[in-house]
Design a protein around this motif. Structure first.
Motif, PDB file in Angstrom:
ATOM      1  N   THR A   1     -11.263   7.961 -16.764  1.00 35.04           N
ATOM      2  CA  THR A   1     -11.007   7.949 -18.212  1.00 35.04           C
ATOM      3  C   THR A   1      -9.989   6.845 -18.440  1.00 35.04           C
ATOM      4  O   THR A   1      -9.515   6.604 -19.761  1.00 35.04           O
ATOM      5  CB  THR A   1     -10.769   8.979 -18.966  1.00 35.04           C
ATOM      6  N   SER A   2      -9.350   6.078 -17.633  1.00 32.02           N
ATOM      7  CA  SER A   2      -8.142   5.184 -17.900  1.00 32.02           C
ATOM      8  C   SER A   2      -8.769   3.980 -18.413  1.00 32.02           C
ATOM      9  O   SER A   2      -9.763   3.481 -18.089  1.00 32.02           O
ATOM     10  CB  SER A   2      -7.623   4.971 -16.354  1.00 32.02           C
TER      11      SER A   2
ATOM     12  N   HIS B   1      -7.821   6.859 -13.200  1.00 36.53           N
ATOM     13  CA  HIS B   1      -8.560   8.125 -13.254  1.00 36.53           C
ATOM     14  C   HIS B   1     -10.081   7.525 -13.894  1.00 36.53           C
ATOM     15  O   HIS B   1      -9.754   6.295 -14.506  1.00 36.53           O
ATOM     16  CB  HIS B   1      -8.192   9.155 -14.414  1.00 36.53           C
TER      17      HIS B   1
ATOM     18  N   ARG C   1       0.156   1.622 -12.475  1.00 33.99           N
ATOM     19  CA  ARG C   1      -0.218   2.305 -13.884  1.00 33.99           C
ATOM     20  C   ARG C   1       0.971   2.097 -14.675  1.00 33.99           C
ATOM     21  O   ARG C   1       2.229   2.040 -14.362  1.00 33.99           O
ATOM     22  CB  ARG C   1      -0.261   3.885 -13.416  1.00 33.99           C
TER      23      ARG C   1
ATOM     24  N   ASN D   1      -3.220   5.857 -18.491  1.00 36.81           N
ATOM     25  CA  ASN D   1      -4.047   7.170 -18.298  1.00 36.81           C
ATOM     26  C   ASN D   1      -4.313   7.573 -19.928  1.00 36.81           C
ATOM     27  O   ASN D   1      -3.083   7.192 -20.629  1.00 36.81           O
ATOM     28  CB  ASN D   1      -3.533   8.094 -17.578  1.00 36.81           C
TER      29      ASN D   1
END
Length: 103
Positions: free
Chosen positions: A51-52, A49, A26, A65
């Protein structure tokens, strides 16, 4: 959301962290960058996630993210081998350490 992560930068992270194929890293906004007291890009092994924003380089999933899109969107992350230095450029900001939108 757009992010350019060069092969050199990906290989730097793979070597330094170290990362193995299919790991996920990340990229996030970090407050209190070295010497600046401002913003910088932090990294952490993590799970994205749904939606990342994701990109795969050298077998590693790099992701951002949604909460960090505001800073990283448009960024180019590279590694300068001659200087042994990661570089972070974003044409959206006048100063990457203390972001202020360009007009």
């Amino acid at each position: 959301m757009k992010l350019t992560l060069t092969k050199r930068a990906a290989n730097f992270y793979i070597k330094e962290i170290p990362l193995q194929k299919d790991d996920a890293l990340r990229l996030f906004v970090r407050v209190g960058g070295v010497g600046s007291g401002g913003f910088s890009v932090g990294v952490q092994k993590d799970v994205p996630h749904p939606t990342s924003y994701t990109i795969v380089k050298e077998g590693i999933l790099f992701f951002v993210n949604e909460d960090d899109f505001w800073y990283i969107d448009g960024m180019k992350i590279d590694y300068n081998e001659d200087l042994n230095l990661m570089t972070f450029d974003n044409p959206n900001w006048t100063n990457i350490d203390h972001p202020e939108k360009k007009d």
